[in-house]
Design a protein around this motif. Structure first.
Motif, PDB file in Angstrom:
ATOM      1  N   SER A 278       0.845  -1.186   0.000  1.00  0.00           N
ATOM      2  CA  SER A 278       0.000   0.000   0.000  1.00  0.00           C
ATOM      3  C   SER A 278       0.882   1.237   0.000  1.00  0.00           C
ATOM      4  CB  SER A 278      -0.877   0.036   1.253  1.00  0.00           C
ATOM      5  OG  SER A 278      -1.743  -1.072   1.272  1.00  0.00           O
ATOM      6  N   LEU A 279       0.478   2.230  -0.764  1.00  0.00           N
ATOM      7  CA  LEU A 279       1.170   3.515  -0.808  1.00  0.00           C
ATOM      8  C   LEU A 279       0.185   4.612  -0.466  1.00  0.00           C
ATOM      9  CD1 LEU A 279       3.077   3.147  -4.221  1.00  0.00           C
ATOM     10  CD2 LEU A 279       3.965   2.679  -1.937  1.00  0.00           C
ATOM     11  N   SER A 280       0.696   5.656   0.152  1.00  0.00           N
ATOM     12  CA  SER A 280      -0.164   6.818   0.376  1.00  0.00           C
ATOM     13  C   SER A 280      -0.509   7.392  -0.994  1.00  0.00           C
ATOM     14  CB  SER A 280       0.568   7.870   1.220  1.00  0.00           C
ATOM     15  OG  SER A 280       1.669   8.387   0.487  1.00  0.00           O
ATOM     16  N   GLU A 281      -1.599   8.118  -1.062  1.00  0.00           N
ATOM     17  CA  GLU A 281      -2.026   8.716  -2.333  1.00  0.00           C
ATOM     18  C   GLU A 281      -0.936   9.614  -2.934  1.00  0.00           C
ATOM     19  OE1 GLU A 281      -4.507   9.120  -5.566  1.00  0.00           O
ATOM     20  OE2 GLU A 281      -4.866   7.840  -3.837  1.00  0.00           O
ATOM     21  N   PRO A 282      -0.314  10.495  -2.126  1.00  0.00           N
ATOM     22  CA  PRO A 282       0.732  11.347  -2.714  1.00  0.00           C
ATOM     23  C   PRO A 282       1.926  10.551  -3.256  1.00  0.00           C
ATOM     24  CG  PRO A 282       0.019  12.243  -0.598  1.00  0.00           C
ATOM     25  CD  PRO A 282      -0.619  10.891  -0.744  1.00  0.00           C
ATOM     26  N   LEU A 283       2.330   9.511  -2.541  1.00  0.00           N
ATOM     27  CA  LEU A 283       3.451   8.695  -3.005  1.00  0.00           C
ATOM     28  C   LEU A 283       3.069   7.936  -4.273  1.00  0.00           C
ATOM     29  CD1 LEU A 283       6.320   7.712  -2.611  1.00  0.00           C
ATOM     30  CD2 LEU A 283       5.448   5.990  -1.018  1.00  0.00           C
ATOM     31  N   TYR A 284       1.871   7.429  -4.307  1.00  0.00           N
ATOM     32  CA  TYR A 284       1.380   6.723  -5.494  1.00  0.00           C
ATOM     33  C   TYR A 284       1.407   7.648  -6.709  1.00  0.00           C
ATOM     34  CZ  TYR A 284      -1.795   4.285  -8.645  1.00  0.00           C
ATOM     35  OH  TYR A 284      -2.348   3.673  -9.746  1.00  0.00           O
ATOM     36  N   GLU A 285       0.939   8.877  -6.524  1.00  0.00           N
ATOM     37  CA  GLU A 285       0.920   9.851  -7.622  1.00  0.00           C
ATOM     38  C   GLU A 285       2.344  10.161  -8.093  1.00  0.00           C
ATOM     39  OE1 GLU A 285      -1.685  10.881  -9.322  1.00  0.00           O
ATOM     40  OE2 GLU A 285      -3.001   9.694  -8.017  1.00  0.00           O
ATOM     41  N   GLU A 286       3.291  10.246  -7.165  1.00  0.00           N
ATOM     42  CA  GLU A 286       4.686  10.486  -7.536  1.00  0.00           C
ATOM     43  C   GLU A 286       5.246   9.324  -8.350  1.00  0.00           C
ATOM     44  OE1 GLU A 286       6.677  13.182  -7.223  1.00  0.00           O
ATOM     45  OE2 GLU A 286       4.940  14.251  -6.431  1.00  0.00           O
ATOM     46  N   VAL A 287       4.899   8.107  -7.958  1.00  0.00           N
ATOM     47  CA  VAL A 287       5.350   6.930  -8.701  1.00  0.00           C
ATOM     48  C   VAL A 287       4.806   6.983 -10.123  1.00  0.00           C
ATOM     49  CG1 VAL A 287       5.147   4.402  -8.886  1.00  0.00           C
ATOM     50  CG2 VAL A 287       5.660   5.461  -6.674  1.00  0.00           C
ATOM     51  N   ILE A 288       3.539   7.309 -10.272  1.00  0.00           N
ATOM     52  CA  ILE A 288       2.922   7.377 -11.599  1.00  0.00           C
ATOM     53  C   ILE A 288       3.582   8.467 -12.451  1.00  0.00           C
ATOM     54  CG2 ILE A 288       0.783   7.981 -12.809  1.00  0.00           C
ATOM     55  CD1 ILE A 288      -0.640   6.133 -11.039  1.00  0.00           C
ATOM     56  N   LYS A 289       3.781   9.654 -11.867  1.00  0.00           N
ATOM     57  CA  LYS A 289       4.421  10.754 -12.605  1.00  0.00           C
ATOM     58  C   LYS A 289       5.823  10.364 -13.066  1.00  0.00           C
ATOM     59  CE  LYS A 289       2.291  14.526 -10.044  1.00  0.00           C
ATOM     60  NZ  LYS A 289       2.594  15.629  -9.122  1.00  0.00           N
ATOM     61  N   LEU A 290       6.582   9.763 -12.174  1.00  0.00           N
ATOM     62  CA  LEU A 290       7.946   9.377 -12.501  1.00  0.00           C
ATOM     63  C   LEU A 290       7.976   8.288 -13.571  1.00  0.00           C
ATOM     64  CD1 LEU A 290      10.890   9.952 -11.863  1.00  0.00           C
ATOM     65  CD2 LEU A 290      10.737   8.339  -9.967  1.00  0.00           C
ATOM     66  N   ALA A 291       7.075   7.331 -13.441  1.00  0.00           N
ATOM     67  CA  ALA A 291       7.009   6.254 -14.428  1.00  0.00           C
ATOM     68  C   ALA A 291       6.696   6.816 -15.812  1.00  0.00           C
ATOM     69  CB  ALA A 291       5.954   5.226 -14.011  1.00  0.00           C
ATOM     70  N   LYS A 292       5.748   7.732 -15.879  1.00  0.00           N
ATOM     71  CA  LYS A 292       5.405   8.352 -17.170  1.00  0.00           C
ATOM     72  C   LYS A 292       6.584   9.148 -17.714  1.00  0.00           C
ATOM     73  CE  LYS A 292       0.425   8.614 -16.581  1.00  0.00           C
ATOM     74  NZ  LYS A 292      -0.742   9.487 -16.377  1.00  0.00           N
ATOM     75  N   ALA A 293       7.241   9.916 -16.848  1.00  0.00           N
ATOM     76  CA  ALA A 293       8.367  10.746 -17.283  1.00  0.00           C
ATOM     77  C   ALA A 293       9.526   9.904 -17.804  1.00  0.00           C
ATOM     78  CB  ALA A 293       8.838  11.637 -16.138  1.00  0.00           C
ATOM     79  N   LYS A 294       9.756   8.761 -17.172  1.00  0.00           N
ATOM     80  CA  LYS A 294      10.870   7.902 -17.573  1.00  0.00           C
ATOM     81  C   LYS A 294      10.468   6.873 -18.631  1.00  0.00           C
ATOM     82  CE  LYS A 294      14.051   6.730 -14.644  1.00  0.00           C
ATOM     83  NZ  LYS A 294      14.818   6.143 -13.537  1.00  0.00           N
ATOM     84  N   GLY A 295       9.177   6.741 -18.874  1.00  0.00           N
ATOM     85  CA  GLY A 295       8.700   5.776 -19.856  1.00  0.00           C
ATOM     86  C   GLY A 295       8.866   4.334 -19.411  1.00  0.00           C
ATOM     87  N   VAL A 296       8.687   4.126 -18.106  1.00  0.00           N
ATOM     88  CA  VAL A 296       8.779   2.771 -17.562  1.00  0.00           C
ATOM     89  C   VAL A 296       7.513   2.468 -16.760  1.00  0.00           C
ATOM     90  CG1 VAL A 296      11.300   2.800 -17.479  1.00  0.00           C
ATOM     91  CG2 VAL A 296      10.009   3.511 -15.477  1.00  0.00           C
TER      92      VAL A 296
END
Length: 82
Positions: free
Chosen positions: A8-26
């Motif tokens: 489980s991730l907090s909502e803010p951490l989850y959003e950061e993971v998604i943003k980073l994944a999109k930015a890095k294309g992974v």
């Protein structure tokens, strides 16, 4: 062989993971794997540093932080008087 871990991730951490994944294309998993690899590597590094520090303290007869501070003060006093 890969193993699956649910977490489980907090909502803010989850959003950061998604943003980073999109930015890095992974994938999100790719981000979390990279983060865990970095964390584990750094933890092992710090464990080694602490081990060396403990061995050095034992060799010098240092048992607590007050003794470290005392040695630091003595060192600088001698260095300034040289």
């Amino acid at each position: 062989m890969s193993k699956i871990i649910n977490m489980s991730l907090s909502e803010p951490l989850y959003e950061e993971v998604i943003k980073l994944a999109k930015a890095k294309g992974v994938s999100r998993s790719g981000i979390l794997k990279e983060a865990l690899n970095i964390y584990i590597s750094e933890e092992k590094r710090w464990q080694n540093i602490r081990k060396i520090g403990n061995l050095t303290a034992k060799k010098l007869g240092i048992s607590d932080e007050n003794e470290v501070e005392k040695l630091r003060e003595e060192f600088w006093k001698e260095k300034n008087n040289a």
